[in-house]
Design a protein around this motif. Structure first.
Motif, PDB file in Angstrom:
ATOM      1  N   VAL A  16      -3.410   3.723  -2.969  1.00 31.19           N
ATOM      2  CA  VAL A  16      -2.409   3.027  -2.164  1.00 31.19           C
ATOM      3  C   VAL A  16      -2.831   1.569  -2.017  1.00 31.19           C
ATOM      4  CG1 VAL A  16      -1.241   2.863   0.072  1.00 31.19           C
ATOM      5  CG2 VAL A  16      -1.812   5.106  -0.875  1.00 31.19           C
ATOM      6  N   ALA A  17      -1.966   0.650  -2.425  1.00 33.45           N
ATOM      7  CA  ALA A  17      -2.225  -0.770  -2.225  1.00 33.45           C
ATOM      8  C   ALA A  17      -1.814  -1.141  -0.800  1.00 33.45           C
ATOM      9  CB  ALA A  17      -1.449  -1.601  -3.233  1.00 33.45           C
ATOM     10  N   ALA A  18      -2.749  -1.658  -0.033  1.00 31.16           N
ATOM     11  CA  ALA A  18      -2.480  -2.044   1.355  1.00 31.16           C
ATOM     12  C   ALA A  18      -3.467  -3.125   1.748  1.00 31.16           C
ATOM     13  CB  ALA A  18      -2.591  -0.844   2.294  1.00 31.16           C
ATOM     14  N   ASP A  19      -3.143  -3.830   2.821  1.00 30.26           N
ATOM     15  CA  ASP A  19      -3.932  -4.974   3.287  1.00 30.26           C
ATOM     16  C   ASP A  19      -4.354  -4.719   4.725  1.00 30.26           C
ATOM     17  OD1 ASP A  19      -4.975  -7.423   4.027  1.00 30.26           O
ATOM     18  OD2 ASP A  19      -3.367  -8.589   3.098  1.00 30.26           O
ATOM     19  N   LEU A  20      -5.656  -4.765   4.996  1.00 30.73           N
ATOM     20  CA  LEU A  20      -6.137  -4.574   6.363  1.00 30.73           C
ATOM     21  C   LEU A  20      -5.652  -5.671   7.295  1.00 30.73           C
ATOM     22  CD1 LEU A  20      -9.768  -3.321   5.718  1.00 30.73           C
ATOM     23  CD2 LEU A  20      -7.890  -2.024   6.715  1.00 30.73           C
ATOM     24  N   GLY A  21      -5.184  -6.774   6.738  1.00 31.52           N
ATOM     25  CA  GLY A  21      -4.580  -7.810   7.563  1.00 31.52           C
ATOM     26  C   GLY A  21      -3.184  -7.473   8.018  1.00 31.52           C
ATOM     27  N   ASP A  22      -2.621  -6.395   7.504  1.00 28.31           N
ATOM     28  CA  ASP A  22      -1.276  -5.941   7.871  1.00 28.31           C
ATOM     29  C   ASP A  22      -1.373  -4.459   8.198  1.00 28.31           C
ATOM     30  OD1 ASP A  22       1.362  -5.236   8.121  1.00 28.31           O
ATOM     31  OD2 ASP A  22       1.920  -5.711   6.053  1.00 28.31           O
ATOM     32  N   ALA A  23      -1.563  -4.147   9.475  1.00 28.57           N
ATOM     33  CA  ALA A  23      -1.789  -2.758   9.882  1.00 28.57           C
ATOM     34  C   ALA A  23      -0.649  -1.844   9.462  1.00 28.57           C
ATOM     35  CB  ALA A  23      -1.999  -2.691  11.393  1.00 28.57           C
ATOM     36  N   GLU A  24       0.576  -2.358   9.469  1.00 27.03           N
ATOM     37  CA  GLU A  24       1.717  -1.534   9.083  1.00 27.03           C
ATOM     38  C   GLU A  24       1.610  -1.077   7.631  1.00 27.03           C
ATOM     39  OE1 GLU A  24       4.390  -0.233  10.747  1.00 27.03           O
ATOM     40  OE2 GLU A  24       3.203  -0.819  12.480  1.00 27.03           O
ATOM     41  N   SER A  25       1.025  -1.916   6.779  1.00 25.52           N
ATOM     42  CA  SER A  25       0.921  -1.550   5.364  1.00 25.52           C
ATOM     43  C   SER A  25      -0.011  -0.368   5.150  1.00 25.52           C
ATOM     44  CB  SER A  25       0.446  -2.751   4.544  1.00 25.52           C
ATOM     45  OG  SER A  25      -0.950  -3.001   4.723  1.00 25.52           O
ATOM     46  N   LEU A  26      -0.868  -0.062   6.134  1.00 29.66           N
ATOM     47  CA  LEU A  26      -1.802   1.049   6.014  1.00 29.66           C
ATOM     48  C   LEU A  26      -1.161   2.403   6.274  1.00 29.66           C
ATOM     49  CD1 LEU A  26      -5.036  -0.218   7.807  1.00 29.66           C
ATOM     50  CD2 LEU A  26      -4.802   0.358   5.392  1.00 29.66           C
ATOM     51  N   LEU A  55     -13.569   2.292   7.249  1.00 32.81           N
ATOM     52  CA  LEU A  55     -12.884   1.056   7.602  1.00 32.81           C
ATOM     53  C   LEU A  55     -13.810  -0.143   7.431  1.00 32.81           C
ATOM     54  CD1 LEU A  55     -10.388  -0.323   8.921  1.00 32.81           C
ATOM     55  CD2 LEU A  55     -11.398   0.221  11.145  1.00 32.81           C
ATOM     56  N   LEU A  56     -13.275  -1.215   6.853  1.00 31.87           N
ATOM     57  CA  LEU A  56     -13.996  -2.477   6.756  1.00 31.87           C
ATOM     58  C   LEU A  56     -13.598  -3.410   7.890  1.00 31.87           C
ATOM     59  CD1 LEU A  56     -13.683  -3.408   2.965  1.00 31.87           C
ATOM     60  CD2 LEU A  56     -15.400  -1.965   4.071  1.00 31.87           C
ATOM     61  N   VAL A  57     -14.438  -4.400   8.153  1.00 33.23           N
ATOM     62  CA  VAL A  57     -14.079  -5.493   9.058  1.00 33.23           C
ATOM     63  C   VAL A  57     -13.292  -6.502   8.232  1.00 33.23           C
ATOM     64  CG1 VAL A  57     -14.953  -7.394  10.463  1.00 33.23           C
ATOM     65  CG2 VAL A  57     -16.065  -5.149  10.565  1.00 33.23           C
ATOM     66  N   ALA A  58     -11.981  -6.452   8.346  1.00 31.43           N
ATOM     67  CA  ALA A  58     -11.115  -7.341   7.568  1.00 31.43           C
ATOM     68  C   ALA A  58      -9.778  -7.470   8.279  1.00 31.43           C
ATOM     69  CB  ALA A  58     -10.913  -6.805   6.156  1.00 31.43           C
ATOM     70  N   GLY A  59      -9.206  -8.652   8.194  1.00 35.41           N
ATOM     71  CA  GLY A  59      -7.969  -8.894   8.922  1.00 35.41           C
ATOM     72  C   GLY A  59      -8.244  -9.231  10.379  1.00 35.41           C
ATOM     73  N   GLU A  60      -7.179  -9.375  11.133  1.00 36.34           N
ATOM     74  CA  GLU A  60      -7.302  -9.784  12.534  1.00 36.34           C
ATOM     75  C   GLU A  60      -6.684  -8.778  13.495  1.00 36.34           C
ATOM     76  OE1 GLU A  60      -9.000 -12.387  13.400  1.00 36.34           O
ATOM     77  OE2 GLU A  60      -9.339 -13.118  11.350  1.00 36.34           O
ATOM     78  N   GLU A  61      -6.446  -7.543  13.017  1.00 37.38           N
ATOM     79  CA  GLU A  61      -5.722  -6.577  13.827  1.00 37.38           C
ATOM     80  C   GLU A  61      -6.489  -5.280  14.039  1.00 37.38           C
ATOM     81  OE1 GLU A  61      -1.321  -6.249  13.216  1.00 37.38           O
ATOM     82  OE2 GLU A  61      -1.850  -7.068  11.261  1.00 37.38           O
ATOM     83  N   PRO A  62      -7.696  -5.308  14.565  1.00 33.62           N
ATOM     84  CA  PRO A  62      -8.395  -4.026  14.726  1.00 33.62           C
ATOM     85  C   PRO A  62      -7.639  -3.044  15.615  1.00 33.62           C
ATOM     86  CG  PRO A  62      -9.519  -5.783  15.930  1.00 33.62           C
ATOM     87  CD  PRO A  62      -8.511  -6.436  15.050  1.00 33.62           C
TER      88      PRO A  62
END
Length: 273
Positions: free
Chosen positions: A45-55, A67-74
């Motif tokens: 699945v292509a998704a971006d940790l910067g976009d929680a909805e994409s997960l 989980l990695l530390v990435a994006g701004e939406e923990p």
């Protein structure tokens, strides 16, 4: 189902393989990922940790998430995991979240979100990784040189495969809930010693060039935020006793000592040839 974010990275790629070999069903997640990046049978699945909805599509049916530390939406990522009824979170954080929290506040926010999630959780605070030496790959290939600051300051770099192995244990086994593991290699090793290890593995001399702090700062600032550059240079040049300490957590978790830098170099020699 276990979801692995950062599945194409130095830790995630190995973690996916280990989980598949252990018989787990795996969903591999990265911003740019295809089926050619993972073992056969792994869901991609292509998704971006910067976009929680994409997960959210990736989390469907998941029991555990790496989980990695990435994006701004923990908090958004945690909310998505809870909505999907994920039971366990394993966060790959940084040693600096504990030793230099003012610099590594980003990692600290992710740790706080995971700890406050109400789910089972484990935090892996990794020290510097042996794979950082891949920054030397091109100059070693072309010129047989390796440059770094603070040539005689040693730190216990961790093999990313050991990080992956501890992650696999925390994802699959009981007994890790609420634990914060400090992951290091078996002994401090200096930049000069790492260059010598590469030379031994390659069977050819590798000249070590000691950079000034200013030279290293200018190089790192090309791909790191300035506060992280300052924090990294402080760790490399003036590490605290905790940052120099060899942690027992890898051996306690895996029942074997962590790999040394030489073992990592031997396994990755092709990158430097």
């Amino acid at each position: 189902m276990i979801v692995v974010t950062g599945a194409t990275g130095n830790v995630g790629r190995t973690l996916v393989r280990m989980l598949v070999e252990a018989g787990e069903r795996v969903t591999a997640v990265a911003r740019r990922i295809t089926e050619t990046d993972v073992p056969q049978g792994v869901r991609v699945v292509a998704a971006d940790l910067g976009d929680a909805e994409s997960l959210r599509p990736a989390l469907d049916g998941a029991e555990a998430v790496f989980l990695l530390v990435a994006g701004e939406e923990p908090q958004g990522i945690v909310a998505a995991a809870k909505a999907a009824r994920v039971r366990r979170l394993v966060l790959l954080s940084s040693q600096g979240a504990g030793t230099r929290p003012e610099v590594y506040a980003h990692a600290g926010r992710f740790e706080a979100a995971v700890r406050g999630s109400g789910l089972e959780w484990t935090v892996l605070r990794s020290g510097g990784m042996a794979s950082n030496a891949l920054a030397w790959a091109e100059p070693v290939r072309l010129h047989r040189t390796a440059a770094a600051p603070f040539g005689d300051v040693g730190l216990p770099f961790i093999d990313p495969d050991d990080v992956a192995a501890v992650g696999a244990a925390a994802l699959r086994e009981q007994g890790h809930d609420g634990a914060t593991y400090h992951l290091t290699g078996p002994a401090p090793v200096t930049p000069r010693e790492r260059a010598a290890a590469l030379a031994e593995v390659l069977g050819e001399p590798v000249r070590f060039v000691e950079q000034t702090r200013e030279e290293a700062h200018a190089q790192m600032a090309q791909f790191m935020p300035l506060p992280v550059v300052e924090g990294t240079l402080a760790i490399l040049g003036e590490p605290t006793p905790e940052e120099r300490r060899v942690s027992p957590d890898v051996e306690r978790t895996l029942g074997r000592p962590p790999h040394g830098f030489h073992e990592w170099a031997a396994r990755n020699a092709a990158a430097f040839r």
